[in-house]
Design an enzyme around this catalytic site. Structure first.
Site: not given
Ligand code: XMP
Length: 510
Positions: A55, A82-83, A169, A171, A223-229, A366
């Site tokens: 943080g 960290c914090y 970090h 990660e 939209s036909g994109g990955v996310d909305s599909s 993603k």
């Protein structure tokens, strides 16, 4: 779904969801909660481990985030980052001070292999540091388990109480073996068994969506994109035909794309409608050149079209969106800076008549969305489609948008994509597209002078789209693409290739 659970407590750092994601990658279910969560709520969730994030604050200031020290008495292993580490030290009677010199970036670090976090790992390695404060005195019962030239306590432990802290970090990918250290915390300290996978995620999400939507109806912006599909696939599992997918063809799609999307989704077992709305979008965008204004106009017009479609369908109470985690942080959550206002984030205007927004992918990156898509049985070509922004080519025509410019861009972009595909590097370059700049310059073609547009090509490699490097597309291929574009597409007499990474640039030009 009974599976082990790790809780990440958020103290306002940059990488909070990334930590959760890394834990999930290690096969353990994980969620981020604000640090203010009560001890009772923590106990009720029965975590096998707790991770404190970094943080931006200094623990010794009055108004910085604090924690009830009773959390360290619950018998649950805690890992501070960290914090989070400084807070652990400070809360348990140690001291935290401001260093004269900030320690930032790649740092040579030495580890004690006797500490469970470093089990099986090299004794020296690079860590990613980002701090000014440091632990100047350990709390009682703790020992140092890693250090650097500048930082006497790069890691600490109280083995008996299962309390661990690291100043760097783990990660981020710059920390060597960072994930292995997290994994050691989970498996060596917390007793994780690795009972979580994307399959669980799909099942948990479907149940979550059923609880949230109940008997309601949802409208999805497809939209036909990955996310909305992927969102469509999840939602159709959860609520079946009560899901209505609306594909708004705003006239800002790539070449042939509208028809391709229609042909895929109209065959699926969902309610699918294509709305041809090119004219109304272009009318609203006429003469507008400011990128943020373009995005806002498009975002607003999308909502209007959805509202109208929703009314035709009848009672629709939920608007579903394929928002993923990088969209959320870049649009600003809490105090984080707004980089670009992604049109699909941030809720609806007050006067919109949907009851709620459903965003089942909000916590995923993603590549996690792709894994989930495959898990849900979506075809590879859809899952591997490169991302395409909601505002479409509107943010790839720099300056004001006209139908002619869109056509020029579509043809040039098609050649670029086709050549990358033919060269077999279309998966190695994670996102690639053409941008029609509003710069015109002098050229010579045949015997005549030309005064035409400069087209920019952009290709990036990235894992999460939050940072990206420019793709090293071979010169010969760039040459071929440039020649084809100048010869085959009118009004372009110069082609440039963008060699900036993100940051400092963004992937899109607007
Ligand atoms: P930037 O340009 O912010 O892009 O580095 C990161 C990723 O997000 C995509 N992008 C968008 N996606 N709505 C979207 O759905 C938007 O407004 C938007 N703007 C950028 C971009 O294509 C890249 O993959």
């Amino acid at each position: 779904m009974a599976h082990q659970y790790v809780m990440v407590l958020d103290f306002g750092g940059q990488y909070n969801q990334l930590i959760a994601r890394r834990v999930r990658d290690c096969g353990v279910f994980c969620e981020v909660h604000p640090y203010r969560i009560s001890l009772e709520e923590i106990k009720a969730k029965n975590p096998i481990g707790i991770i404190f994030t970094g943080g931006p604050n200094s623990v010794y200031l009055n108004d910085s985030p604090k924690i009830d020290p009773a959390i360290f008495e619950l018998g649950i292993p805690v890992l501070g980052i960290c914090y989070g580490t400084q807070l652990m030290a400070y809360s348990l009677g140690g001291e935290v001070a401001t260093a004269e010199k900030r320690e930032y970036g790649r740092t040579e670090t030495e580890f004690k292999p006797s500490c469970a976090l470093f089990k099986g790992l090299p004794e020296k390695g690079i860590t990613w540091m980002s701090h000014t404060d440091y632990i100047s005195k350990l709390p009682e019962g703790f020992e140092v388990t890693a250090y650097t030239d500048v930082c006497p306590v790069a890691a600490m432990q109280n083995k008996e109480k299962k309390l661990y802290g690291i100043q760097y970090h783990p990660e981020v990918s710059h920390t060597e073996n960072g994930i292995a250290m997290l994994k050691n915390f989970l498996y060596e300290v917390c007793g994780a068994v690795g009972d979580w996978s994307m399959e669980n995620y799909a099942a948990t999400s479907v149940q979550h969506l059923r609880d949230q939507i109940g008997e309601g109806t949802a409208l999805l912006a497809l939209s036909g994109g990955v996310d909305s599909s992927v969102a469509a696939a999840l939602l159709s599992k959860a609520i079946g035909k009560r899901l209505h997918c609306i594909f708004v063809d705003h006239g800002l799609m790539r070449k042939n794309e509208g028809d391709e999307v229609e042909s895929v989704f109209s065959k699926m077992d969902i309610n699918f409608v294509r709305v041809n709305a090119k004219d109304r979008f272009l009318a609203k965008l006429a003469g507008v050149s400011d990128p943020e204004t373009k995005r806002k106009i498009i975002g607003e017009e999308f909502i209007r079209v959805f509202e109208e479609e929703a009314k035709k369908i009848g009672a629709v109470n939920f608007l579903a969106q394929g928002t993923i985690y990088p969209d959320v942080i870049e649009s600003g959550t809490g105090d984080a800076a707004v980089i670009k206002s992604h049109h699909n984030v941030g809720g609806l205007p007050d006067y919109v008549d949907f009851k709620e927004i459903v965003e089942p992918l909000r916590l995923l990156f993603k590549d996690e969305v792709r894994t989930l898509g495959l898990e849900l049985g979506l075809p590879e070509f859809l899952v591997w489609r490169q991302p395409f922004p909601g505002p479409g080519l509107a943010i790839r025509v720099i300056g004001d948008i006209t139908e002619d410019k869109l056509d020029i861009l579509r043809d040039a972009d098609y050649i670029f994509r086709e050549e990358l595909r033919l060269a077999g590097i279309d998966r190695d370059v994670h996102q690639y597209f053409a941008v029609l700049t509003n710069m015109r310059s002098v050229g010579v073609m045949g015997d005549g002078r030309t005064y035409d547009y400069t087209l920019a090509l952009r290709g990036v490699t990235t894992t999460d789209f939050m940072t990206a490097d420019w793709a090293r597309i071979p010169y010969d291929l760039l040459e071929k693409i440039s020649n084809r574009i100048v010869n085959e597409v009118g009004h372009i007499n110069r082609v440039v290739y963008d060699i900036t990474s993100k940051p400092p640039a963004t992937i899109e030009w607007e």
